[in-house]
Design an enzyme around this catalytic site. Structure first.
Site, PDB file in Angstrom:
ATOM      1  N   HIS A 157       0.832  -1.218   0.000  1.00 48.69           N
ATOM      2  CA  HIS A 157       0.000   0.000   0.000  1.00 48.69           C
ATOM      3  C   HIS A 157       0.863   1.264   0.000  1.00 48.69           C
ATOM      4  CE1 HIS A 157      -3.349  -2.692   1.257  1.00 48.69           C
ATOM      5  NE2 HIS A 157      -2.381  -3.278   1.940  1.00 48.69           N
ATOM      6  N   SER A 278      15.805  20.959 -16.221  1.00 49.71           N
ATOM      7  CA  SER A 278      14.626  21.815 -16.354  1.00 49.71           C
ATOM      8  C   SER A 278      15.039  23.083 -17.083  1.00 49.71           C
ATOM      9  CB  SER A 278      14.087  22.151 -14.965  1.00 49.71           C
ATOM     10  OG  SER A 278      13.319  23.339 -15.020  1.00 49.71           O
ATOM     11  N   LYS A 284      17.111  21.239 -10.942  1.00 42.87           N
ATOM     12  CA  LYS A 284      16.388  20.003 -11.205  1.00 42.87           C
ATOM     13  C   LYS A 284      17.115  18.988 -12.061  1.00 42.87           C
ATOM     14  CE  LYS A 284      12.298  19.424 -10.951  1.00 42.87           C
ATOM     15  NZ  LYS A 284      10.911  19.367 -11.414  1.00 42.87           N
ATOM     16  N   GLU A 291       9.903   8.387 -17.009  1.00 46.08           N
ATOM     17  CA  GLU A 291       8.562   8.953 -17.224  1.00 46.08           C
ATOM     18  C   GLU A 291       8.035   8.654 -18.622  1.00 46.08           C
ATOM     19  OE1 GLU A 291       8.186  13.095 -15.140  1.00 46.08           O
ATOM     20  OE2 GLU A 291      10.215  12.834 -15.877  1.00 46.08           O
TER      21      GLU A 291
END
Ligand code: ARG
Length: 459
Positions: A157, A278, A284, A291
């Protein structure tokens, strides 16, 4: 030249817009090698069976080899008026050797021809897919082996559950990919069927030798029903289904790498060479490869659903709808192969932060099950032990303290079965105790790595 020579029964030429709409050459030119291999085997068989003179078969075969060379070299001019790869090659053949070239299509239809081309394509694709899967499996094993004893929190979970070895967690992905390898091999068995000789749908009225053609092209069997053979695309759907499942596995791994590489988790560091910057936030480092694999998975599912939906209402046998099988298949193959390749590099260069992962596994309440098992060893039934430790955890949580920071007298408030050794519990001891086959204990995981290595190296 165009397909106008096929329009003997028509009174009008093809509309230009319609011709463009019908054409598959923009994408099926990718099948030229398979198409030519199939035509060479067919021509050889026609000559051998005396259906056409052997000398003419030889002339066709050498011209086809030249055409392959022209396409290889980028010197072939594909014409949209010729609809598809089959007609483009045949037209060039006739241009090169004249009317003899027109004999190649004896005892054949584009319907069995395209089924053959696609089966040859899928067989090759499966070989490459399995190699790609094995490459990623090997990378996972390398990372698992290099970090074999690193402990991390295991989750259910997405809540911290019990300590596990990070290597054990990575080997879970090995298992998924192993099932993928088996699925693709299984799908190969049904792809490896030679359809030529089915003609348009009913078979052909010539003394052909289908087994010879199958053997020339490396197929293990011939199809058993001509109507099925020209209308069957199950093998494409099976490839796409297996690819969808493989992408789903990559996507789950992607999701974990995205999560683990956050500052919040910090268990792994994705190598700079597999991350993006970024355009606005200088600090970043984004896990774009992971992704994108997650994103592309949806696209691959889409192709599976597209073909399944396209097939469901088709009457037998060949229908032009079937031409819609190719773009989705090609994109599926390319997407899966590119994803496997990128993941292999990303996983291989992954840096594991053993300290962060280990700390996360030591703190908090991950050893609660072990404390309950401790009480079970002292004779308490597991249900009661579970309840005792539940209350102990509530007490510790209330005080904002980890289980390891409680003293013995605090433990004993909940059960007098607790003795000093309860304070010795560690995440290391917790994983070591789970020495069942398939469990997370280091000896078991080492055995699994060895077994997995053998599986990757098998043929
Ligand atoms: N381009 C067609 C396809 O991809 C080849 C078969 C065409 N057959 C036909 N009868 N029009 O399916």
């Amino acid at each position: 030249m165009s397909t106008e020579h096929l329009r003997g029964r028509f009174q009008k030429d093809t509309d230009r817009v319609a011709a463009r709409y019908i054409a598959s050459i923009p994408f099926d030119q990718r099948l030229y090698r398979q198409d030519i291999a199939g035509s060479i085997a067919h021509a050889r068989m026609l000559g051998r069976q005396g259906i056409i003179p052997e000398g003419e078969a030889e002339a066709i075969i050498s011209a086809l080899a030249e055409i392959r060379e022209e396409i290889d070299q980028g010197q072939f001019h594909f014409k949209v008026e010729l609809e598809d790869i089959h007609m483009n090659i045949e037209a060039r053949l006739i241009e090169k050797i004249g009317d003899v070239g027109g004999k190649l299509h004896t005892a054949r239809s584009r319907n069995d021809q395209v089924a053959l081309d696609l089966r040859l394509f899928c067989k090759e694709a499966i070989g490459e897919t399995v190699r790609g899967l094995k490459g990623l499996q090997a990378a996972l094993l390398d990372v698992a082996e290099a970090n074999i004893d690193v402990i991390m929190p295991g989750y259910t979970h997405l809540q911290r559950a019990q300590p596990v070895l990070l290597s054990h967690h990575l080997l879970a992905y090995f298992e998924m990919l192993q099932r993928d390898v088996l699925r693709f091999r299984d799908c190969l068995a049904r792809t490896d069927v030679m359809p030529l000789g089915s003609g348009a749908l009913a078979g052909v009225p010539y003394p052909i030798d289908r087994d010879f053609v199958a053997q020339q092209l490396g197929f293990s069997r011939i199809s058993q029903n001509s109507i099925d053979a020209v209308s069957d695309r199950d093998f494409v759907i099976e490839y796409q289904a297996a690819a969808s499942m493989a992408m789903m596995h990559l996507s789950r791994l992607a999701e974990e790498l995205v999560l683990w590489s956050t500052e919040e988790f910090g268990y792994v560091d994705i190598n700079d060479s597999f991350a993006s910057a970024s355009s606005i936030m200088p600090q970043k480092k984004n896990p774009d490869v992971a992704e994108l694999a997650r994103g592309k998975t949806g696209r691959v599912y889409g192709h599976l659903l597209g073909l399944l939906s396209g097939m469901k209402g088709l009457p037998l046998s060949y229908n032009r709808d079937l031409q819609e099988d190719k773009e989705g298949l090609f994109d599926t193959v390319d997407t899966l192969h590119a994803s496997l390749e990128a993941f292999t590099g990303m996983v291989r260069t992954l840096r594991v932060n053993a300290r962060r992962a280990g700390q996360a596994a030591e703190g908090g309440y991950l050893l609660a099950t072990d404390v309950a098992d401790y009480l079970v060893r002292k004779g308490l039934p597991f249900r009661q032990a579970h309840s005792v430790v539940g209350r102990l955890v509530a007490y510790a949580a209330e005080k904002k303290r980890a289980l390891s920071h409680l003293g013995l007298e605090e433990y004993r408030r909940f059960s007098d079965l607790f003795e000093a050794d309860v304070l010795q519990m560690t995440a290391g001891a917790s994983v070591a105790a789970r020495s069942v086959p398939g469990g997370t204990a280091p000896d078991q995981v080492r055995a699994q790595v060895a077994r997995a290595r053998r599986a990757v190296n098998d043929e």
